[in-house]
Scaffold this active site. Structure first.
Site, PDB file in Angstrom:
ATOM      1  CB  SER A 523      -0.954  -0.035   1.201  1.00 43.61           C
ATOM      2  OG  SER A 523      -2.023   0.850   1.022  1.00 43.61           O
ATOM      3  CG  HIS A 635      -5.624  -2.644  -0.065  1.00 45.61           C
ATOM      4  ND1 HIS A 635      -4.722  -2.317  -1.050  1.00 45.61           N
ATOM      5  CD2 HIS A 635      -5.229  -1.927   1.024  1.00 45.61           C
ATOM      6  CE1 HIS A 635      -3.842  -1.446  -0.597  1.00 45.61           C
ATOM      7  NE2 HIS A 635      -4.115  -1.204   0.668  1.00 45.61           N
TER       8      HIS A 635
END
Length: 662
Positions: A523, A635
């Protein structure tokens, strides 16, 4: 004695996570959730366990099977436990009598039910249910059997997708109440807003919820606290639409409401604080306005399943309470009072990821993890500060494997800021060895590495790598100025902090081979990995995970892109130059480090096109790169993705570094 072996990625199948401890009001009975991964079924199984905290006997399993049973909540009289189970497909509310017998299903909501909250008299349970406008709260059996056909997705708002739930299908999160004996269900809310259930007032008159009731949601970033009158459904607003509030709890006498929140002074980098609403004075005040302490658990990890951060947990005196706080690489149990007294009740090098008191002030049950201890429940004697271990769920495998120890490090940045992190030596390290180093960078950026178990780090250490990880500017746990410093400066001082950490480690530890350095992160950590290899050739290998490479396209494709870009880069499409200046893709010509790109197909937070752009740009320039795509993953792959994909991901990382750094 048999020599302990080194840990492997596949040991995730043997490790168990214990979380969400809940103590009954009698101060003795405690129920918690144990989660494990099932290898053959390639899924997770969670079950409820019970322990009497004073008898210290082995925990007793209360639910069985290969489903997810979670969110246990005691009835006020301590005779029943409500929980959520997906044994019938989608999660529904069940109740279990502690004397024994089968669990009884209370809800049959078409899209599932969650978050059970008991009424004070124990006759009802409030819960959350996702429903379309006007949809019935009960499953229609005739519709249940119909085959669902693919339909076009009509989009007329910006927030039409989320990484957690995918594309929006017209459901709104509503509040409903079920009668425990009859099973009768009634909706408490039924409009086109999302409500999050919080708590029930001690007198039974009110239910607290949080919601954003602005009609235009695309540019509204707030969460207000509301009182809903349980009988009339009349709504009263307690906060002033100035920020984000939640974790709402009542004092036992019903005079005070505690909540956690902030007024978004620094957007999503704002520290959460403790707020108290006085029911009689009808006034809200911030109890920790002068403190630089972050309230809640913001530690980052890759192991715990179903961890729950409580709000403030009131004592029987209606004046004192306990809460969790994030501080300097640890999460800490604090004691506080309405007078503003605040001091630590458990201050150690640890990650406290669960806390329950049952309303008592002398004892608490805490869930604690440390770098070499995945996590267990402990009984905290608040008066003496003593801890007594209640569970030992990973005893068998911990006797079989060796885990690497870590050392906390503190040093000064090049511009004289205090920085903090950790160095993990390889497992079975021998003095005189020269070893490669892998630098790990966390996501967020507003998160915090902590004194917590991290399976990825241990897997790298088992393969002979030293692991360096720090909390650079932008991380939580070091005050408001520190966490806010990254906004508008991505690739600036945060990059310098990380490189200062590498310089410090290489200078301090003579076992590090500075010619064999690797870097990885996910990320924001993936963004920084990309940024690093575009600005230095110091690293011999890199692995970028769920990364950002191009802020211009990120603005329109991420589920949070259009406002996150504004908050973090402090720019928008009206200033393409600034967005491109902060984009790692702009520096692809300078990238010479062999790069492994890992990305999930269904990542809506940092969509996979970010990886695709970087990969194609690198390959077009004949750079060394490989691209791994993970199907059916979002994610959260590294933390809660499909077990087989989590194992594959770990092995890709370690093998890439073995190929290029050994």
């Amino acid at each position: 004695m048999t020599e302990r072996r080194k840990i492997q990625a596949e040991d995730l199948f043997k490790l168990k996570s214990v979380a969400d401890p809940q103590m009954a009001t009698n101060g003795m009975d405690c129920v918690f959730v144990e989660t494990k991964m099932l290898e053959e079924e390639n899924k997770y199984a969670s079950n409820l366990y019970y322990i009497n905290i004073h008898e210290k006997q082995k925990p007793v399993q209360w639910t069985y099977g290969e489903n997810r049973n979670h969110s246990p909540r005691w009835s006020p009289d301590g005779k029943m436990v409500a929980f959520v189970s997906d044994r019938e497909g989608k999660g529904q509310i069940f109740v279990l009598d502690i004397k024994g017998g089968e669990a009884r299903q209370l809800t049959k909501c078409p899209n599932g039910a969650a978050n059970p909250v008991w009424s004070p008299d124990g006759t009802k349970i409030a819960f959350n249910a996702a429903l379309k406008d006007g949809e019935a709260i009960f499953v229609n059996k005739s519709d249940e059997k119909k085959e669902k056909k693919p339909l076009p997705l009509e989009v007329d708002k910006m927030r039409y997708k989320s990484d957690a739930s995918g594309f929006w299908e017209g459901n709104y999160n509503q509040i409903a109440v079920v009668h425990v004996q009859s099973g009768e269900v009634e909706k408490l809310t039924e409009d086109t807003h999302d409500y999050q259930l919080q708590s029930w007032s001690p007198d039974g008159a009110y239910i607290t919820v949080t919601a954003d009731l602005n009609e235009e949601k695309d540019h509204s970033y707030q969460s207000d606290v509301y009182l809903i009158q349980a009988n009339t459904k009349e709504v009263k607003k307690l906060t002033a639409s100035t920020g984000y509030f939640g974790h709402v709890t009542w004092s036992p006498n019903g005079k005070y409401i505690g909540m956690l929140g902030h007024e978004s002074e620094y957007k999503n980098a704002t520290l959460a604080k403790i707020w108290i609403y006085d029911m009689e004075a009808e006034m809200l005040r911030c109890l920790t306005s002068d403190s630089d302490l972050l309230i809640g658990d913001y530690a980052i990890g890759d192991f715990q399943q179903g961890a729950v951060t409580p709000g403030i947990l009131w004592g029987e005196d209606n004046h004192s309470f306990y809460f969790l706080a994030t501080d300097h690489g640890n999460t800490v149990v604090y004691y506080g009072t309405l007078d503003g007294e605040i001091y630590p009740a458990l201050l150690d090098e640890q990650h406290v990821y669960g806390l329950t008191t049952g309303g008592k002030v002398d004892y608490a049950v805490v869930a604690i993890s440390k770098p070499t201890h995945p996590g267990d429940l402990f009984l905290l004697n608040v008066t003496s500060g003593e801890l007594e271990q209640l569970t030992n769920v990973n005893e068998e495998i911990l006797q079989e494997i060796v885990l690497a120890d870590v050392e906390s490090i503190e040093f000064k940045s090049s511009d004289d800021w205090d920085l903090h992190g950790w160095m993990m030596k390889p497992a079975n390290f021998k003095e005189g060895d020269k070893v490669p180093l892998v630098l790990e960078i966390h996501g967020g950026p507003h998160a915090m590495y902590a004194n917590s178990y991290f399976h990825e780090f241990q897997c790298l250490a088992a393969q002979g790598f030293a692991v360096l990880y720090i909390n650079p500017r932008g991380s939580h746990g070091y005050g408001q100025q520190f966490v806010d410093a990254v906004r508008g400066d991505y690739g600036g001082k945060d990059y310098e902090d990380i490189m200062d950490a590498v310089d410090y480690a290489v200078a301090k530890y003579d076992f590090i081979d500075e010619n064999r350095l690797g870097v990885t992160g996910g990320s924001y950590g993936g963004f920084m990995t990309n940024w690093i290899i575009g600005h230095t050739n110091r690293f011999k290998a890199a692995v970028t995970q769920r990364s950002i490479s191009n802020w211009i396209s990120f603005y329109g494709v991420s589920d949070i892109g259009y406002y996150f870009t504004d908050w973090q880069i402090k720019s928008s499409l009206s200033d393409i130059h600034t967005l491109w200046k902060h984009s790692p893709l702009a520096y692809v010509d300078e990238m010479e480090t062999p790069l492994l790109i890992l990305h999930s197909e269904k990542d809506f937070r940092c969509p996979i096109e970010q990886a695709e752009q970087l990969f194609i740009a690198l390959k077009d320039r004949k750079k060394e790169a490989k691209f791994i795509r993970f199907p059916e993953a979002n994610h959260e792959l590294s933390r809660s993705g499909k077990p087989n994909l989590r194992i594959s991901r770990l092995n890709y990382i370690t093998n890439w570094f073995k190929d290029y750094l050994k």
